[in-house]
Design a protein around this motif. Structure first.
Motif, PDB file in Angstrom:
ATOM      1  N   SER A 169      -4.257   2.430  -6.360  1.00 64.45           N
ATOM      2  CA  SER A 169      -4.931   2.704  -5.101  1.00 64.45           C
ATOM      3  C   SER A 169      -3.851   3.007  -4.065  1.00 64.45           C
ATOM      4  O   SER A 169      -2.774   2.427  -4.107  1.00 64.45           O
ATOM      5  CB  SER A 169      -5.747   1.461  -4.747  1.00 64.45           C
ATOM      6  OG  SER A 169      -5.920   1.338  -3.385  1.00 64.45           O
ATOM      7  N   THR A 170      -4.112   3.950  -3.193  1.00 67.95           N
ATOM      8  CA  THR A 170      -3.115   4.303  -2.190  1.00 67.95           C
ATOM      9  C   THR A 170      -3.729   4.196  -0.804  1.00 67.95           C
ATOM     10  O   THR A 170      -4.940   4.099  -0.658  1.00 67.95           O
ATOM     11  CB  THR A 170      -2.615   5.749  -2.370  1.00 67.95           C
ATOM     12  OG1 THR A 170      -3.750   6.610  -2.288  1.00 67.95           O
ATOM     13  CG2 THR A 170      -1.934   5.935  -3.708  1.00 67.95           C
ATOM     14  N   VAL A 201       1.147   2.901   1.132  1.00 67.33           N
ATOM     15  CA  VAL A 201       1.354   2.754  -0.305  1.00 67.33           C
ATOM     16  C   VAL A 201       1.106   4.136  -0.914  1.00 67.33           C
ATOM     17  O   VAL A 201       0.016   4.690  -0.768  1.00 67.33           O
ATOM     18  CB  VAL A 201       0.390   1.718  -0.914  1.00 67.33           C
ATOM     19  CG1 VAL A 201       0.585   1.623  -2.421  1.00 67.33           C
ATOM     20  CG2 VAL A 201       0.604   0.361  -0.257  1.00 67.33           C
ATOM     21  N   THR A 202       2.138   4.702  -1.545  1.00 69.31           N
ATOM     22  CA  THR A 202       2.035   6.058  -2.070  1.00 69.31           C
ATOM     23  C   THR A 202       2.089   6.040  -3.595  1.00 69.31           C
ATOM     24  O   THR A 202       2.257   4.993  -4.206  1.00 69.31           O
ATOM     25  CB  THR A 202       3.199   6.921  -1.568  1.00 69.31           C
ATOM     26  OG1 THR A 202       4.404   6.420  -2.164  1.00 69.31           O
ATOM     27  CG2 THR A 202       3.324   6.867  -0.058  1.00 69.31           C
ATOM     28  N   LEU A 203       1.958   7.205  -4.176  1.00 70.00           N
ATOM     29  CA  LEU A 203       2.028   7.312  -5.635  1.00 70.00           C
ATOM     30  C   LEU A 203       3.449   7.558  -6.125  1.00 70.00           C
ATOM     31  O   LEU A 203       3.687   7.698  -7.312  1.00 70.00           O
ATOM     32  CB  LEU A 203       1.115   8.445  -6.124  1.00 70.00           C
ATOM     33  CG  LEU A 203      -0.391   8.175  -6.031  1.00 70.00           C
ATOM     34  CD1 LEU A 203      -1.170   9.424  -6.350  1.00 70.00           C
ATOM     35  CD2 LEU A 203      -0.803   7.056  -6.967  1.00 70.00           C
ATOM     36  N   TYR A 236       6.039   5.523  -6.064  1.00 70.94           N
ATOM     37  CA  TYR A 236       6.761   4.383  -6.613  1.00 70.94           C
ATOM     38  C   TYR A 236       5.836   3.435  -7.350  1.00 70.94           C
ATOM     39  O   TYR A 236       4.624   3.596  -7.375  1.00 70.94           O
ATOM     40  CB  TYR A 236       7.510   3.643  -5.492  1.00 70.94           C
ATOM     41  CG  TYR A 236       8.258   4.575  -4.567  1.00 70.94           C
ATOM     42  CD1 TYR A 236       9.334   5.322  -5.047  1.00 70.94           C
ATOM     43  CD2 TYR A 236       7.861   4.750  -3.246  1.00 70.94           C
ATOM     44  CE1 TYR A 236      10.007   6.204  -4.221  1.00 70.94           C
ATOM     45  CE2 TYR A 236       8.528   5.626  -2.414  1.00 70.94           C
ATOM     46  CZ  TYR A 236       9.603   6.359  -2.908  1.00 70.94           C
ATOM     47  OH  TYR A 236      10.254   7.236  -2.096  1.00 70.94           O
ATOM     48  N   ASP A 237       6.481   2.413  -7.928  1.00 68.71           N
ATOM     49  CA  ASP A 237       5.831   1.322  -8.605  1.00 68.71           C
ATOM     50  C   ASP A 237       4.687   0.723  -7.771  1.00 68.71           C
ATOM     51  O   ASP A 237       4.736   0.752  -6.545  1.00 68.71           O
ATOM     52  CB  ASP A 237       6.948   0.294  -8.796  1.00 68.71           C
ATOM     53  CG  ASP A 237       6.559  -0.846  -9.652  1.00 68.71           C
ATOM     54  OD1 ASP A 237       6.766  -0.726 -10.853  1.00 68.71           O
ATOM     55  OD2 ASP A 237       6.059  -1.847  -9.107  1.00 68.71           O
ATOM     56  N   SER A 238       3.697   0.149  -8.451  1.00 68.16           N
ATOM     57  CA  SER A 238       2.520  -0.350  -7.740  1.00 68.16           C
ATOM     58  C   SER A 238       2.672  -1.795  -7.252  1.00 68.16           C
ATOM     59  O   SER A 238       1.729  -2.347  -6.691  1.00 68.16           O
ATOM     60  CB  SER A 238       1.303  -0.249  -8.659  1.00 68.16           C
ATOM     61  OG  SER A 238       1.519  -1.034  -9.809  1.00 68.16           O
TER      62      SER A 238
END
Lengths: 169, 502
Positions: free
Chosen positions: B352-353, B379-381, B383-385
Motif C-alpha cells: 500500500s502506498t 510511502v512509495t513503491l 523501497y522495502d515495505s
C-alpha cells in the motif's frame, strides 16, 4: 434521522437522535468527539471507549479504522435508499472490472478472454516493490476482455480485466 | 585518537536512524544520504550532515557505490556503515570503501565473498565441521545410484531441480519404493520449467523452525549471543521474531553457538553477523547461510543480552575490543519483534502506498519502536515495505506477548494500510501462544491473513460512521441566524434572489 450504513458487505440501520442511537434493536447514548490536529475521533458508545481514525471521502462515504482494521462505509438516508432501490434493476448489469490496486509491472496473465473463472482463481501477476502479487477473482465470472499484456507497466486504477456473462455472486 | 570521528550511513528508513543514534551515543558524527524521495525523512533530519544521491530509484541512489564513496570523502567521513539490504552484502562495496582509504563497518570483503557463494559456503562449512543439510553435491540420473544415496542420507528425502526455484521440479519421497517415480517426474518438470533435467537429492527436514545465531567478532575473539527464532514468515519474509526460542535448550544453544562461531572463524569474520539454521523437530540443526551484516531483527537479541550491537560494530571498526564480558553469556527474559509493513493482508498482502497522515508509535514500559517514518512522509513503491518495528521485552514469553498486544493495540497509523491487525490476530492465536510454530506456519494458517469479522466492533464502526455523517450534514446545512439571514451567505445574493422572485 435514520441512516443505513453499508459496511463489510452488510447494511446496518442506525437511528440517530441527538446523542442517542438505536442500532440492532438496542438504544443507547453515543457521542463522537474530534481529537484536534489528528484524523482521529473518539467514540463513547453505551459507555464503551474507542479511538478510531475517520477519513471522509465523497459525501456519504467514510473510511474508518480501529486497531489497524480499516473498513469503508457508505452512509445513506431513507430517501436515497428508496431512490436507489427503484433504479437498482438498471445498476449492476454493466461490466465488472479488475483494476490495478497499485502501480506495477504485469508479469504474467493467467486467464484468456472467454474463460470462466471461479472465486479466488488467479487472474494475473503484478510486480511491485520487488514482490510478485497474484490478483484473484472475487467471485465466479467470465473473462470478457484482458486489457494488458505481460511486460506492460500499469498505473493504479488502470483496468486490467473486464468480466461479463455469468453474474458475480 | 580513533581512526574516524564521522560515519556515513549508506541506507535509509529505520536502520539508518538506528545507526545514526548509535553513532551519536558513541560520540561520533553522522552523515545521512538520501534520494529525492527521502529529502525530509527522519534519518536525514537526525544526521549532522546530509548528502543528496539522486533520483528515487535505488539504482540511481542507494545502490551507487561511486556516489556513496564520493559523499563520504566530500563530508570528511572516515567510515561507512551499510545497514542492511542495498549494498550491505556486496563485497565490491566493502572493497571500494577500503580502497578509498575509508573504514567499512562490517566484515572484510573476503568474508562477504566466502559466504555469498552458497555452494562454496556449504563446502567451507562442511570443512569447518558445521552441520549442513545432508545431500548430494552432483546431479543424479541413475535410479540405482540415487537409491544408494537416499539410504545413506535417510528418508524422507527431497528430489530437487538443480536449476531449481518456486517448488517446481521438487518432490518429497518418504519411502524407497517411490524414489524412481519421483526422479522421473522431477526431471521432467525441471526440463519443462528450466530446460535442464538435472536433479539432486537432499535430506527433507519436516516442518523446520528458522533459528539463527547472532555472532560478534572483534580482532581477538568471536562470541555468540544466542538465538533468534524467525519461524513466522510469509514467502521467506520474516514477520515476527523472538529471542530466545521455545525450541532451544541451554545445551542446544551452546551447540548451535559453537557451530556459528566456527562458521564465522572459518571465513575470518569481523563485526556483527548471523548464521541461519534449520532446526528439526528432533533437535538436529543444519547451517543454511550466513548473513554478513546487521539484521532487521537484531533488537530482540539486544534486549535479552543487554547489548547494543550497532555500537559494538562501531567500536570494533575503530579497532577497539567489543565491550562484552568474557565467558558465556545468558539471555534474560523474553523479547518479541513485530515488523510493521505497508502490506495489507486483508488485500492479498499487496503493498500500500500513500502519505502517512498520522502516526502514534507504540510506547510504554518495555516497549521500543524502531521506525523510519513520521507523519507527512510518503510511502512509495521504490523501497522495502518495512515501516517500523515494534519490539517488547518482558520477563517471560507470555508477558512479552501480552505487552506486544497492548503496544500494537495503542499504535495508530493513518494513511497507508499496514499488517497491524494481522499481528494482533496472531498474538491471540493459541498455536502461536503455545510456541507451536515452524517456517511453514503461515502457509497453513492463511486464516490469520483474512480480515476479521468482529460483530461488536462492526456495530461500533457503523454507529461512528452514522454519527460522522450526521455531523457533516448538520454542518453542510446552512445555519440560520437569529435575524433570519442564512449565515455565510451574502446579503447582496439574497437581495438579488428577492428581486428575481418579484
Amino acid at each position: 434521522m435514520k441512516y443505513f450504513v453499508r459496511v463489510a458487505g452488510r447494511e446496518i440501520l442506525v437511528e440517530v437522535d441527538g446523542e442517542r442511537v438505536t442500532v440492532g434493536g438496542r438504544s443507547y447514548s453515543a457521542h463522537l468527539s474530534r481529537l484536534p490536529a489528528t484524523p482521529l475521533r473518539h467514540l463513547l458508545a453505551d459507555g464503551r471507549s474507542l479511538t478510531l481514525a475517520v477519513e471522509a471521502g465523497a459525501p456519504g462515504e467514510w473510511a474508518l479504522s480501529v486497531r489497524g482494521t480499516r473498513v469503508e462505509a457508505e452512509v445513506i438516508d431513507e430517501r436515497t435508499r428508496h431512490i436507489r432501490s427503484l433504479t437498482a434493476a438498471r445498476a449492476g448489469s454493466g461490466p465488472v472490472q479488475l483494476k490495478a490496486p497499485m502501480p506495477g509491472l504485469v508479469v504474467r496473465v493467467l486467464v484468456t478472454e472467454g474463460q470462466a473463472v471461479a472465486a479466488g482463481q488467479g487472474l494475473l501477476v503484478l510486480e511491485a516493490m520487488k514482490m510478485e502479487n497474484e490478483l484473484r477473482a472475487s467471485g465466479p465470472a467470465t473473462v470478457a476482455r484482458v486489457g494488458v499484456q505481460p511486460g506492460q507497466a500499469v498505473e493504479k486504477g488502470q483496468v486490467l480485466v473486464e468480466f461479463g456473462g455469468a453474474p458475480l455472486t | 585518537m580513533a581512526p574516524f570521528q564521522r560515519v556515513l550511513v549508506a541506507n535509509r528508513g529505520e536502520i539508518a536512524l538506528r545507526v545514526i543514534r548509535a553513532c551519536h551515543e558513541e560520540g561520533l558524527e553522522a552523515v545521512a544520504v538520501y534520494s529525492d524521495a527521502d529529502r525530509t525523512s527522519p534519518h536525514v533530519r537526525a544526521a549532522d550532515y546530509a548528502v543528496a544521491l539522486g533520483a528515487p530509484a535505488p539504482g540511481e541512489s542507494y545502490l551507487r557505490i561511486d556516489k556513496l564513496v564520493a559523499a563520504a570523502q566530500a563530508t570528511g567521513a572516515g567510515a561507512i556503515h551499510p545497514g542492511y539490504g542495498f549494498l550491505a552484502e556486496r563485497a565490491a562495496f566493502a572493497q571500494a570503501v577500503v580502497e578509498a582509504g575509508l573504514v567499512f563497518i562490517g566484515p572484510p570483503a573476503s568474508a562477504i565473498t566466502a559466504m555469498g557463494d552458497k555452494t562454496e559456503a556449504r563446502r567451507r562449512m562442511a570443512e569447518a565441521k558445521v552441520p549442513i543439510v545432508p545431500g548430494l553435491t552432483v546431479p543424479v540420473t541413475d535410479p540405482a545410484v540415487a537409491a544408494r544415496a537416499a539410504e545413506e542420507i535417510g528418508y524422507p528425502v527431497l528430489v530437487k531441480a538443480a536449476a531449481g526455484g518456486g517448488g517446481k521440479g521438487m518432490r518429497v519421497v518418504r519411502e524407497a519404493k517411490d524414489l524412481a517415480g519421483a526422479l522421473e517426474t522431477a526431471a521432467s518438470e525441471a526440463r519443462k520449467a528450466f530446460g535442464d533435467p538435472s536433479v539432486y537429492l537432499e535430506k527433507y527436514i519436516e516442518r523446520p523452525r528458522h533459528v539463527e545465531i547472532q555472532v560478534l567478532a572483534d580482532h581477538e575473539r568471536t562470541v555468540h549471543l544466542g538465538e533468534r527464532e524467525c519461524s513466522v514468515q510469509r514467502r521467506h519474509q520474516k514477520l515476527v521474531e523472538e529471542a530466545p526460542s521455545v525450541a532451544v535448550t541451554p545445551a542446544l544453544r551452546s551447540a548451535m553457538g559453537r557451530a556459528a562461531v566456527a562458521a564465522a572463524e572459518a571465513v575470518g569474520y569481523r563485526s556483527a553477523g548471523t548464521c541461519e539454521f534449520l532446526l528439526a523437530a528432533d533437535g538436529a540443526f543444519y547451517f543454511l547461510e550466513m548473513n554478513t551484516r546487521i539484521q532487521v531483527e537484531h533488537p530482540v537479541t539486544e534486549l535479552v543480552y543487554g547489548v547494543d550491537l550497532v555500537r559494538e560494530q562501531l567500536r570494533i571498526a575503530q579497532g577497539r575490543p567489543m565491550s562484552l564480558p568474557q565467558g558465556p553469556l545468558t539471555p534474560r527474559g523474553w523479547s518479541l519483534e513485530c515488523r510493521i509493513t505497508s502490506e495489507d493482508p486483508a488485500n492479498g498482502c499487496l503493498p500500500s502506498t500513500g502519505r502517512i497522515e498520522f502516526l502514534r508509535a507504540p510506547s510504554g514500559p518495555g516497549v521500543r519502536w524502531d521506525g523510519g517514518f513520521t507523519a507527512g512522509n510518503e510511502v512509495t513503491l521504490f523501497y522495502d515495505s518495512l515501516l517500523g518495528k515494534a519490539i517488547v521485552w518482558a520477563p517471560t514469553r507470555a508477558e512479552a506477548i501480552a505487552r506486544m498486544k497492548v503496544a500494537l493495540g495503542e499504535m495508530v497509523l493513518v494513511g497507508v494500510a499496514t499488517n497491524q491487525a494481522f499481528h494482533l490476530r496472531l498474538l491471540d492465536d493459541p498455536a502461536f501462544v503455545a510456541g507451536q510454530i515452524d517456517s511453514q506456519f503461515l502457509d497453513r494458517r492463511t486464516d490469520l491473513l483474512e480480515p476479521p469479522g468482529d460483530e461488536g466492533v462492526l456495530l461500533d464502526l457503523a454507529v461512528a460512521a452514522a454519527l460522522a455523517e450526521d455531523e457533516a450534514r448538520t454542518r453542510r446545512r446552512p445555519a440560520v441566524a437569529a435575524n433570519g439571514v442564512a449565515a455565510g451567505s451574502s446579503a447582496w445574493l439574497l437581495a438579488a434572489r428577492r428581486e428575481g422572485l418579484r
